[in-house]
Design an enzyme around this catalytic site. Sequence first.
Site, PDB file in Angstrom:
ATOM      1  N   ARG A   1       0.829  -1.215   0.000  1.00 16.81           N
ATOM      2  CA  ARG A   1       0.000   0.000   0.000  1.00 16.81           C
ATOM      3  C   ARG A   1       0.862   1.262   0.000  1.00 16.81           C
ATOM      4  NH1 ARG A   1      -1.518   1.342   4.711  1.00 16.81           N
ATOM      5  NH2 ARG A   1      -2.216  -0.708   5.356  1.00 16.81           N
TER       6      ARG A   1
ATOM      7  N   TYR B   1     -17.744  16.849 -13.858  1.00 18.06           N
ATOM      8  CA  TYR B   1     -18.281  15.494 -13.939  1.00 18.06           C
ATOM      9  C   TYR B   1     -19.322  15.293 -12.820  1.00 18.06           C
ATOM     10  CZ  TYR B   1     -18.468  10.464 -13.161  1.00 18.06           C
ATOM     11  OH  TYR B   1     -18.902   9.190 -12.932  1.00 18.06           O
TER      12      TYR B   1
ATOM     13  N   ASP C   1      -8.475  19.458 -13.195  1.00 20.27           N
ATOM     14  CA  ASP C   1      -8.818  18.116 -13.677  1.00 20.27           C
ATOM     15  C   ASP C   1      -8.564  18.115 -15.187  1.00 20.27           C
ATOM     16  OD1 ASP C   1     -10.099  15.866 -14.714  1.00 20.27           O
ATOM     17  OD2 ASP C   1     -11.692  15.897 -13.222  1.00 20.27           O
TER      18      ASP C   1
ATOM     19  N   LYS D   1      -9.691   7.277 -18.487  1.00 24.61           N
ATOM     20  CA  LYS D   1     -10.094   7.798 -19.798  1.00 24.61           C
ATOM     21  C   LYS D   1      -8.935   7.737 -20.799  1.00 24.61           C
ATOM     22  CE  LYS D   1     -14.076   8.506 -17.877  1.00 24.61           C
ATOM     23  NZ  LYS D   1     -13.861   8.287 -16.465  1.00 24.61           N
TER      24      LYS D   1
END
Length: 394
Positions: free
Chosen positions: A57, A109, A183, A208
């Site tokens: 992690r 979004y 973003d 994306k």
Amino acid sequence: MDNQGFLKDKVGFATIAIHAGQDPEKWNSAAVVPPIVTSTTFKQPAPAEHTGFEYGRSGNPSRNTLEECLAALDGGSHAVTFASGLATTNTLVALLNKGDHVLSSDDVYGGTNRLFRNVSTRQGIEVSFTDFTDINKVKNAIQDNTKMIWLETPTNPLLKVVDIAAVVKLVKSIRGDILVVVDNTFLTCYLQRPLEFGADIVMYSLTKYMNGHSDVIMGAAIVKDSALNDKLRFLQNAMGAVPSPFDCYLINRSLKTLALRMERHRTSSLAIAKWLQKHPKITEVMHPGLPTHPQYEIAKKQTSGHSGVFSFNHSGGLKESRKFLMSLKVFTLAESLGGYESLAELPLLMTHASVPAEQRAELGITESLVRLSVGLEDTEDLIEDLKQALDASF
Ligand code: P1T
């Protein structure tokens, strides 16, 4: 290449994408293609001493390889990856304290809007939205407790373009400690590099274009400042929304073709946008590569052109939208964007269904607004598909 008034493509971008962080010498096997390291833990020579990695992690060789490449592509010094775009946003908001304020662009979004309004606010973060294409509105919306500016450019789904340098100049003249986050999901670092315009953090849904093959959900934040990187590294480990090594491998591989893919998305979507503009049933095409776009001059100043995602309005209503979307044969009716395959969707009922109805109406997310993600198929086939679906719908 002459980019018709837009910024020139960055020299050396494709070379960075293929080589940054990929040095075969760093693997014992000298593998040219970076291996997938699945081990969740790493042997320590003595208690609390390690040789670079201790637990999956907090760090993983496959993840580090991807992060090094991402940082180089955006001109940053560090990249920190997360399990999704929204996990990235959530972790970035965790940089703030109870009572702090996030000022976000009004068109974002739907999932980002939902996270801010329904989750961050419950954790004591104040959030408000304004139209970032009007710098005076941004100025008036900054409060004494504002600690983060969140903007998409171009915005999802209305493709409004925000002047990054102007926002940074304004914000930093008010208070140096306000973080500006951009973003950059719609354009990628191939077409726009916000750190060069003074942004503090570039954020991605890597799901994306950066991945481009619609088979991974992941996100990233890229920064220049080491202290900010330290805070994000801490949160990446402490909050734990980390990506898998296999997914890191896939995105790292996809970056090798990012330049080629974005060039094709750019030319194909512009050709299709121009074709749609001439169609008698299309009332508006929102594509920052078109001279008719209201922020065309800003797009030319800060981007090397536009990607494959854009929206349009037609002269019908919900009935025509449904018929059109269900008549498409090459485009697939589905959420998401940025893959090699072309997609079409209705933001009102799909990606932006969680945005409050009044906010949607105010923005213009209506029954006639359709969003396309132009993929890598032949442009002629895509135009033919749109033509037959429009013919079938009106
Ligand atoms: O889906 P995820 O990887 O969590 O990313 C969220 C996200 C963040 N920012 C932008 C600009 C986005 O478009 C998205 C996700 N968007 C869609 C799924 C969509 O169809 O618009």
